[in-house]
Design a protein around this motif. Structure first.
Motif, PDB file in Angstrom:
ATOM      1  N   MET A  42     -11.123   0.338 -18.235  1.00 51.59           N
ATOM      2  CA  MET A  42     -11.133   1.407 -17.150  1.00 51.59           C
ATOM      3  C   MET A  42     -12.413   1.618 -16.642  1.00 51.59           C
ATOM      4  SD  MET A  42      -9.477   4.517 -19.559  1.00 51.59           S
ATOM      5  CE  MET A  42     -10.103   3.626 -21.079  1.00 51.59           C
TER       6      MET A  42
ATOM      7  N   GLN B 256      -1.150  19.730 -12.865  1.00 51.55           N
ATOM      8  CA  GLN B 256      -0.978  19.296 -14.307  1.00 51.55           C
ATOM      9  C   GLN B 256      -1.237  20.259 -15.432  1.00 51.55           C
ATOM     10  OE1 GLN B 256      -0.697  14.899 -14.940  1.00 51.55           O
ATOM     11  NE2 GLN B 256      -2.516  14.792 -13.516  1.00 51.55           N
TER      12      GLN B 256
ATOM     13  N   TRP C 254       8.179  20.829 -25.288  1.00 49.49           N
ATOM     14  CA  TRP C 254       8.127  19.881 -24.095  1.00 49.49           C
ATOM     15  C   TRP C 254       9.625  19.610 -23.769  1.00 49.49           C
ATOM     16  CZ3 TRP C 254       9.456  14.465 -23.168  1.00 49.49           C
ATOM     17  CH2 TRP C 254       8.995  13.994 -21.977  1.00 49.49           C
TER      18      TRP C 254
ATOM     19  N   HIS D  16       9.064  20.407 -14.001  1.00 51.17           N
ATOM     20  CA  HIS D  16       8.910  18.869 -13.459  1.00 51.17           C
ATOM     21  C   HIS D  16       9.907  18.956 -12.008  1.00 51.17           C
ATOM     22  CE1 HIS D  16       7.705  15.028 -14.591  1.00 51.17           C
ATOM     23  NE2 HIS D  16       8.897  14.456 -13.805  1.00 51.17           N
TER      24      HIS D  16
ATOM     25  N   ARG E 256      -2.273  15.279 -26.258  1.00 51.50           N
ATOM     26  CA  ARG E 256      -2.277  14.597 -27.687  1.00 51.50           C
ATOM     27  C   ARG E 256      -3.788  13.840 -27.810  1.00 51.50           C
ATOM     28  NH1 ARG E 256       2.695  10.419 -26.795  1.00 51.50           N
ATOM     29  NH2 ARG E 256       1.397   8.880 -27.974  1.00 51.50           N
TER      30      ARG E 256
ATOM     31  N   GLY F 148      -6.313  10.796 -28.190  1.00 50.60           N
ATOM     32  CA  GLY F 148      -6.033   9.534 -27.863  1.00 50.60           C
ATOM     33  C   GLY F 148      -5.176   9.054 -26.549  1.00 50.60           C
ATOM     34  N   LEU F 149      -5.324   9.969 -25.750  1.00 53.73           N
ATOM     35  CA  LEU F 149      -4.783  10.086 -24.478  1.00 53.73           C
ATOM     36  C   LEU F 149      -5.764  10.105 -23.453  1.00 53.73           C
ATOM     37  CD1 LEU F 149      -2.471  10.425 -22.013  1.00 53.73           C
ATOM     38  CD2 LEU F 149      -2.535  12.844 -22.535  1.00 53.73           C
ATOM     39  N   THR F 150      -6.100   9.200 -22.517  1.00 58.20           N
ATOM     40  CA  THR F 150      -6.823   9.204 -21.324  1.00 58.20           C
ATOM     41  C   THR F 150      -6.334   9.387 -20.050  1.00 58.20           C
ATOM     42  OG1 THR F 150      -8.431   7.926 -22.658  1.00 58.20           O
ATOM     43  CG2 THR F 150      -8.921   8.081 -20.231  1.00 58.20           C
ATOM     44  N   MET F 151      -6.552  10.104 -19.300  1.00 57.49           N
ATOM     45  CA  MET F 151      -5.849  10.520 -17.976  1.00 57.49           C
ATOM     46  C   MET F 151      -6.603  10.222 -16.781  1.00 57.49           C
ATOM     47  SD  MET F 151      -4.038  14.067 -18.796  1.00 57.49           S
ATOM     48  CE  MET F 151      -2.985  14.052 -17.265  1.00 57.49           C
ATOM     49  N   PRO F 152      -6.423   9.522 -15.614  1.00 61.26           N
ATOM     50  CA  PRO F 152      -7.102   9.372 -14.471  1.00 61.26           C
ATOM     51  C   PRO F 152      -6.948  10.917 -13.612  1.00 61.26           C
ATOM     52  CG  PRO F 152      -5.014   8.175 -14.218  1.00 61.26           C
ATOM     53  CD  PRO F 152      -4.908   9.012 -15.450  1.00 61.26           C
TER      54      PRO F 152
ATOM     55  N   ARG G 199      -5.602  -2.081 -32.168  1.00 66.10           N
ATOM     56  CA  ARG G 199      -6.788  -1.867 -32.887  1.00 66.10           C
ATOM     57  C   ARG G 199      -6.992  -0.754 -33.596  1.00 66.10           C
ATOM     58  NH1 ARG G 199     -11.032  -0.020 -28.491  1.00 66.10           N
ATOM     59  NH2 ARG G 199     -10.466   1.898 -29.388  1.00 66.10           N
TER      60      ARG G 199
ATOM     61  N   GLU H  15      -2.918   0.427 -22.016  1.00 64.16           N
ATOM     62  CA  GLU H  15      -3.990   0.618 -20.971  1.00 64.16           C
ATOM     63  C   GLU H  15      -3.269   0.185 -19.599  1.00 64.16           C
ATOM     64  OE1 GLU H  15      -8.704   0.222 -21.486  1.00 64.16           O
ATOM     65  OE2 GLU H  15      -7.774  -1.586 -21.142  1.00 64.16           O
TER      66      GLU H  15
ATOM     67  N   VAL I 131       3.076   7.493 -19.607  1.00 66.61           N
ATOM     68  CA  VAL I 131       3.709   7.626 -20.670  1.00 66.61           C
ATOM     69  C   VAL I 131       4.326   9.158 -20.986  1.00 66.61           C
ATOM     70  CG1 VAL I 131       3.023   7.834 -23.406  1.00 66.61           C
ATOM     71  CG2 VAL I 131       2.127   6.008 -22.016  1.00 66.61           C
ATOM     72  N   ASN I 132       5.361   9.003 -21.309  1.00 65.75           N
ATOM     73  CA  ASN I 132       6.237  10.534 -21.241  1.00 65.75           C
ATOM     74  C   ASN I 132       5.957  11.408 -20.296  1.00 65.75           C
ATOM     75  OD1 ASN I 132       6.963   9.865 -23.998  1.00 65.75           O
ATOM     76  ND2 ASN I 132       5.422  10.653 -24.952  1.00 65.75           N
ATOM     77  N   SER I 133       6.140  10.590 -18.983  1.00 66.32           N
ATOM     78  CA  SER I 133       6.149  11.286 -17.749  1.00 66.32           C
ATOM     79  C   SER I 133       4.434  11.671 -17.335  1.00 66.32           C
ATOM     80  CB  SER I 133       6.717  12.558 -17.497  1.00 66.32           C
ATOM     81  OG  SER I 133       8.129  12.223 -17.693  1.00 66.32           O
ATOM     82  N   ILE I 134       3.494  11.245 -17.977  1.00 67.71           N
ATOM     83  CA  ILE I 134       2.180  11.433 -17.837  1.00 67.71           C
ATOM     84  C   ILE I 134       1.473  10.389 -17.134  1.00 67.71           C
ATOM     85  CG2 ILE I 134      -0.054  12.403 -18.540  1.00 67.71           C
ATOM     86  CD1 ILE I 134       2.089  14.507 -17.986  1.00 67.71           C
TER      87      ILE I 134
ATOM     88  N   VAL J  17      -1.324   7.559 -17.326  1.00 77.06           N
ATOM     89  CA  VAL J  17      -2.419   7.268 -18.203  1.00 77.06           C
ATOM     90  C   VAL J  17      -3.250   6.481 -17.765  1.00 77.06           C
ATOM     91  CG1 VAL J  17      -0.631   8.422 -20.002  1.00 77.06           C
ATOM     92  CG2 VAL J  17      -0.996   5.794 -19.718  1.00 77.06           C
TER      93      VAL J  17
ATOM     94  N   ARG K 201      -5.228   5.309 -20.440  1.00 79.04           N
ATOM     95  CA  ARG K 201      -4.972   4.541 -21.628  1.00 79.04           C
ATOM     96  C   ARG K 201      -4.370   5.740 -22.692  1.00 79.04           C
ATOM     97  NH1 ARG K 201     -10.204   2.944 -25.315  1.00 79.04           N
ATOM     98  NH2 ARG K 201     -10.084   5.301 -25.759  1.00 79.04           N
ATOM     99  N   CYS K 202      -3.490   5.054 -23.692  1.00 76.56           N
ATOM    100  CA  CYS K 202      -2.768   6.148 -24.622  1.00 76.56           C
ATOM    101  C   CYS K 202      -2.646   5.491 -25.949  1.00 76.56           C
ATOM    102  CB  CYS K 202      -1.608   6.549 -24.119  1.00 76.56           C
ATOM    103  SG  CYS K 202      -0.842   8.197 -24.876  1.00 76.56           S
ATOM    104  N   VAL K 203      -2.845   5.885 -27.080  1.00 72.24           N
ATOM    105  CA  VAL K 203      -2.372   5.546 -28.227  1.00 72.24           C
ATOM    106  C   VAL K 203      -0.760   5.580 -28.403  1.00 72.24           C
ATOM    107  CG1 VAL K 203      -2.233   5.868 -30.865  1.00 72.24           C
ATOM    108  CG2 VAL K 203      -4.280   6.430 -29.417  1.00 72.24           C
ATOM    109  N   LEU K 204      -0.220   4.319 -28.685  1.00 75.03           N
ATOM    110  CA  LEU K 204       1.190   4.812 -28.700  1.00 75.03           C
ATOM    111  C   LEU K 204       1.737   5.274 -30.170  1.00 75.03           C
ATOM    112  CD1 LEU K 204       1.894   1.444 -26.747  1.00 75.03           C
ATOM    113  CD2 LEU K 204       2.369   3.738 -26.180  1.00 75.03           C
ATOM    114  N   ARG K 205       2.854   5.915 -29.820  1.00 73.02           N
ATOM    115  CA  ARG K 205       3.585   6.815 -30.944  1.00 73.02           C
ATOM    116  C   ARG K 205       5.190   6.445 -31.077  1.00 73.02           C
ATOM    117  NH1 ARG K 205      -0.525   6.555 -34.226  1.00 73.02           N
ATOM    118  NH2 ARG K 205      -2.195   8.421 -33.378  1.00 73.02           N
TER     119      ARG K 205
ATOM    120  N   ASP L 204       7.805   6.774 -27.983  1.00 73.92           N
ATOM    121  CA  ASP L 204       7.135   7.137 -26.659  1.00 73.92           C
ATOM    122  C   ASP L 204       7.810   6.183 -25.458  1.00 73.92           C
ATOM    123  OD1 ASP L 204       5.123   8.772 -27.259  1.00 73.92           O
ATOM    124  OD2 ASP L 204       3.578   7.305 -27.291  1.00 73.92           O
TER     125      ASP L 204
ATOM    126  N   ARG M 256       7.572   1.762 -39.976  1.00 76.34           N
ATOM    127  CA  ARG M 256       6.947   1.474 -41.129  1.00 76.34           C
ATOM    128  C   ARG M 256       7.779   1.401 -42.603  1.00 76.34           C
ATOM    129  NH1 ARG M 256       1.627   5.103 -39.934  1.00 76.34           N
ATOM    130  NH2 ARG M 256       1.293   4.206 -37.836  1.00 76.34           N
TER     131      ARG M 256
END
Ligand SMILES: [Zn+2]
Ligand SMILES: [Zn+2]
Lengths: 300, 148
Positions: free
Chosen positions: A1, A254, A273, A281, A293, A295-299, B96, B103, B113-116, B118, B120-124, B127, B142
């Protein structure tokens, strides 16, 4: 990034849970760590709140080779307030232990006790094995003035929020004409829909609307469902329908629901949600809403 | 990694994390069989897939491994999406600390991811990733199961 000039700022959620960490299977999607958000732009590192999420923030920084003794950096931590869930991660923030890093902690000047003593008391040996004086980075603690702070092209201003026990601060980061607002731990219901409107509530409402106006990202307290709020009035947190209405009125682009209730499972947050997002939306103009959540990074 | 996807095909990568539980010669007095005999038969399997929708003659599934998977229009992508709005190297999925992340690789139209949108995002599990016209589900399983 990339985070260089003219690229977007990168906003990362490291902790989104309110009140207490909630590890476990039912919270792994939205995360169990308490509040911490980072904003990185052109080598400026801004962190808001030091809940347990700040631990992972520090580990990632050091893991990427930044904030180490070979490659020290300047970090700026802004505290919304000093309730435990917003400072408890600080003793676990690895870059604070690295000599050469500069670490400035900012907070409200309107406290009965100095910010410094509140933070160092948390690291009293009765509570934690390492004292604050052993943090090897160059640490300074500053109570903010009314003037906006500037870091390169990035500016930060703030306002007090009164409807939360002991008060809290909201922050607005402006960069490249974009606005990111962090406004957690506040009960907007009491400002916008009080039992009795007063000059004071009117003033606070106008102030809030102006501060979050057209935010590209609003990170906001939306802890309670409509049902739950009925029994949690006066607890200092906002109900979901009120946050939605106010954010839309302010033309927010947002909206990130934040400070999730410890009892709220992934399943419930998914359902919320699904229930609320389609309407906003598809609205004109649209407002994109989501539950923040880890672990989420947004630009932005 | 350089695989063309055929409709309906599932590509199996070499990811199959198996952890055999082990316990030396411990037997539990209240049980009919030793703990060891029980535990050596149990493996924990973790598997993750990307399932692509929104393409003609698809869905298609790709199993994720521990190596990085590139997504894009380019020939060198593990998940090739010859679609409008998809950059040559659009995004990557990597593994990781026992988690999958997606990414964006500074794509023109973004990774959602889910309309946002990103970076980078951890995936669940479940998703929904959007890349150009493609909708991609991240599915994770799992399992603790008795091996035969
Ligand atoms: Zn809080
Ligand atoms: Zn609080």
């Amino acid at each position: 990034m990339t985070t260089g000039k003219n690229s977007p700022a990168q906003v990362t959620f490291w902790g989104t849970r309110g009140s207490i960490p909630t590890p476990g299977r039912t919270t792994e999607k939205y995360g169990g760590n308490t509040p911490c958000v980072s904003i990185v732009y052109d080598n400026n590192y801004i962190i808001i709140d030091a809940g347990s999420g700040i631990r992972n923030c520090g580990l990632e920084l050091v893991g990427s080779g930044l904030g180490t003794s070979e490659n020290p950096i300047d970090l700026h931590l802004f505290l919304s307030h000093t309730h435990w869930d917003h400072i408890q991660g600080l003793p676990f923030f690895v870059p604070a232990y690295v000599p050469g890093n500069s670490f400035v902690i900012y907070g409200s000047p309107n406290k009965e006790r100095f910010l410094e003593s509140i933070l160092s008391d948390q690291m009293d040996t009765q509570y934690f094995p390492v004292e604050m004086t052993s943090l090897a980075a160059n640490i300074s603690i500053r109570e903010m003035s009314d003037e906006a702070l500037r870091f390169g092209d990035l500016a930060i201003d703030w306002q007090e929020q009164v409807y939360h026990p002991g008060g809290s601060v909201r922050y607005r980061i402006t960069v490249n004409g974009r606005r990111i607002v962090y406004a957690s731990d506040v009960e907007l219901d009491q400002i916008f829909f009080p039992d009795e409107k007063t000059e004071e509530t009117e003033r606070l409402a106008a102030e809030y609307l102006a501060f979050v106006d057209k935010a590209d990202l609003l990170i906001a307290d939306g802890q309670y469902t409509e049902e739950e709020y009925k029994t949690k009035k006066g607890w200092g947190h906002t109900s979901i329908p009120v946050l939605l209405e106010i954010a839309y009125r302010a033309k927010v682009k947002q909206l990130a629901f934040f400070h999730h209730d410890p009892q709220h499972t992934d399943k419930l947050l998914n359902e919320l949600w699904t229930k609320y997002s389609p309407k906003y939306h598809t609205a004109d103009p649209p407002m994109h809403i989501f539950w923040a959540r880890e672990g989420l990074t947004m630009p932005i | 990694m350089d695989k063309e996807i055929n409709p309906g095909e599932t590509i199996i990568h070499n990811k199959n994390v198996e952890t055999a539980l082990n316990d030396d010669q411990v037997s539990m007095s209240t049980m009919q069989f030793s703990r060891r005999s029980l535990s050596t038969q149990v493996t924990i399997t973790q598997r993750a897939y990307l399932e692509v929708f929104g393409l003609k003659n698809y869905p298609v599934g790709v199993e994720l491994g521990e190596e990085e998977m590139r997504i894009g229009r380019g020939d060198d992508c593990g998940l090739k999406l010859p679609l409008h709005g998809v950059s040559r190297q659009h995004a990557r999925v990597y593994f990781r600390n026992e988690e999958y992340y997606i990414e964006d690789l500074e794509s023109t139209n973004g990774t959602y991811v889910n309309s946002i949108r990103v970076s980078r995002c951890v995936l669940r599990n479940n998703d929904q990733i959007e890349i150009g016209q493609a909708k991609i589900f991240f599915i994770e399983e799992r399992m603790r199961r008795k091996s035969i």
